[in-house]
Design a protein around this motif. Sequence first.
Motif, PDB file in Angstrom:
ATOM      1  N   GLN A 166      -8.798   3.061   1.545  1.00 55.24           N
ATOM      2  CA  GLN A 166      -8.507   1.840   1.270  1.00 55.24           C
ATOM      3  C   GLN A 166      -8.498   1.974  -0.384  1.00 55.24           C
ATOM      4  OE1 GLN A 166     -11.459  -0.745   2.651  1.00 55.24           O
ATOM      5  NE2 GLN A 166     -11.166  -0.490   4.933  1.00 55.24           N
ATOM      6  N   GLU A 167      -8.313   0.783  -0.957  1.00 55.06           N
ATOM      7  CA  GLU A 167      -7.967   0.939  -2.574  1.00 55.06           C
ATOM      8  C   GLU A 167      -9.104   1.303  -3.108  1.00 55.06           C
ATOM      9  OE1 GLU A 167      -6.384  -2.857  -4.059  1.00 55.06           O
ATOM     10  OE2 GLU A 167      -4.803  -3.051  -2.583  1.00 55.06           O
ATOM     11  N   GLU A 168     -10.652   0.833  -2.685  1.00 54.88           N
ATOM     12  CA  GLU A 168     -11.597   1.351  -3.273  1.00 54.88           C
ATOM     13  C   GLU A 168     -12.141   2.882  -3.155  1.00 54.88           C
ATOM     14  OE1 GLU A 168     -12.855  -1.185   0.527  1.00 54.88           O
ATOM     15  OE2 GLU A 168     -11.514  -1.406  -1.235  1.00 54.88           O
ATOM     16  N   ASP A 169     -11.366   3.357  -2.155  1.00 58.85           N
ATOM     17  CA  ASP A 169     -11.458   4.836  -2.095  1.00 58.85           C
ATOM     18  C   ASP A 169     -10.729   5.738  -2.872  1.00 58.85           C
ATOM     19  OD1 ASP A 169     -13.184   3.999   0.039  1.00 58.85           O
ATOM     20  OD2 ASP A 169     -11.647   4.041   1.667  1.00 58.85           O
ATOM     21  N   LEU A 170      -9.629   5.094  -3.622  1.00 57.65           N
ATOM     22  CA  LEU A 170      -8.875   5.792  -4.353  1.00 57.65           C
ATOM     23  C   LEU A 170      -8.906   5.869  -5.737  1.00 57.65           C
ATOM     24  CD1 LEU A 170      -5.759   5.047  -1.946  1.00 57.65           C
ATOM     25  CD2 LEU A 170      -6.975   7.068  -2.138  1.00 57.65           C
ATOM     26  N   GLU A 171      -8.767   6.759  -6.912  1.00 57.90           N
ATOM     27  CA  GLU A 171      -8.769   6.500  -8.079  1.00 57.90           C
ATOM     28  C   GLU A 171      -7.385   7.298  -8.681  1.00 57.90           C
ATOM     29  OE1 GLU A 171     -11.491   8.293 -11.728  1.00 57.90           O
ATOM     30  OE2 GLU A 171     -12.656   7.426  -9.803  1.00 57.90           O
ATOM     31  N   ALA A 208       0.979   0.836  -9.217  1.00 59.58           N
ATOM     32  CA  ALA A 208       0.216   1.704  -7.973  1.00 59.58           C
ATOM     33  C   ALA A 208      -0.105   0.753  -6.827  1.00 59.58           C
ATOM     34  CB  ALA A 208      -0.649   2.454  -8.525  1.00 59.58           C
ATOM     35  N   ALA A 209       0.222   0.882  -5.765  1.00 62.02           N
ATOM     36  CA  ALA A 209       0.231   0.086  -4.504  1.00 62.02           C
ATOM     37  C   ALA A 209      -0.194   0.748  -3.363  1.00 62.02           C
ATOM     38  CB  ALA A 209       1.251  -1.046  -4.582  1.00 62.02           C
ATOM     39  N   LEU A 210      -1.171   0.261  -2.490  1.00 63.39           N
ATOM     40  CA  LEU A 210      -1.159   0.755  -1.109  1.00 63.39           C
ATOM     41  C   LEU A 210      -0.867   0.100  -0.234  1.00 63.39           C
ATOM     42  CD1 LEU A 210      -2.918   3.126   0.246  1.00 63.39           C
ATOM     43  CD2 LEU A 210      -4.739   1.628   0.254  1.00 63.39           C
ATOM     44  N   ASN A 211      -0.025   0.391   0.460  1.00 61.03           N
ATOM     45  CA  ASN A 211       1.109  -0.222   1.437  1.00 61.03           C
ATOM     46  C   ASN A 211       1.140   0.453   2.773  1.00 61.03           C
ATOM     47  OD1 ASN A 211       1.547  -2.679  -0.061  1.00 61.03           O
ATOM     48  ND2 ASN A 211       3.180  -1.532  -0.947  1.00 61.03           N
ATOM     49  N   LEU A 256       0.413   5.368  -0.614  1.00 58.99           N
ATOM     50  CA  LEU A 256      -0.023   5.038  -1.904  1.00 58.99           C
ATOM     51  C   LEU A 256       1.294   5.473  -2.823  1.00 58.99           C
ATOM     52  CD1 LEU A 256      -2.003   4.329  -4.338  1.00 58.99           C
ATOM     53  CD2 LEU A 256      -2.458   6.590  -4.312  1.00 58.99           C
TER      54      LEU A 256
END
Length: 148
Positions: A59-64, A113-116, A120
């Motif tokens: 999820q978004e909060e897992d990625l940096e 940057a977007a997670l869909n 990513l």
Amino acid sequence: MATAFSLAPLFRHSVGFDRFNDLFESAARNESASSYPPYNVEKHADDQYRIVIAAAGFQEEDLELQVEKGVLTVSGGKRDAETTGVTYLHQGIAQRAFKLSFRLADHIEVKAAALNNGLLNIDLLRVVPEEAKAKRIPINASAQTRLQ
């Protein structure tokens, strides 16, 4: 089997391209690096690029994402079963921690940057400032210029 080669002929008529030598050496060292997670590097126009990373289960909060000294680093933390509240009977979707690094060319900026759908997407754009664009230099025969 290591292959040694000299880049000296490439730099014979070049000034200020020391970074390319570092880039080649870095690529040679990382040739056997992990390919997890899989990713694509796409060119959409002359100055538009996209990196697409398969980030299934993240999820978004897992990625940096971080850019420092011309290197884009994408990292994902491992999600623990304790924090998700799930006990896996079979876990076929890898969610292990990862770190990918991409050396960016001069004037390449991360625009979005977007997670869909588990992918990513990182959009990159080459923004060349006016002072870096080609310019015509007039030749003045009457003035003498010297380097001091």
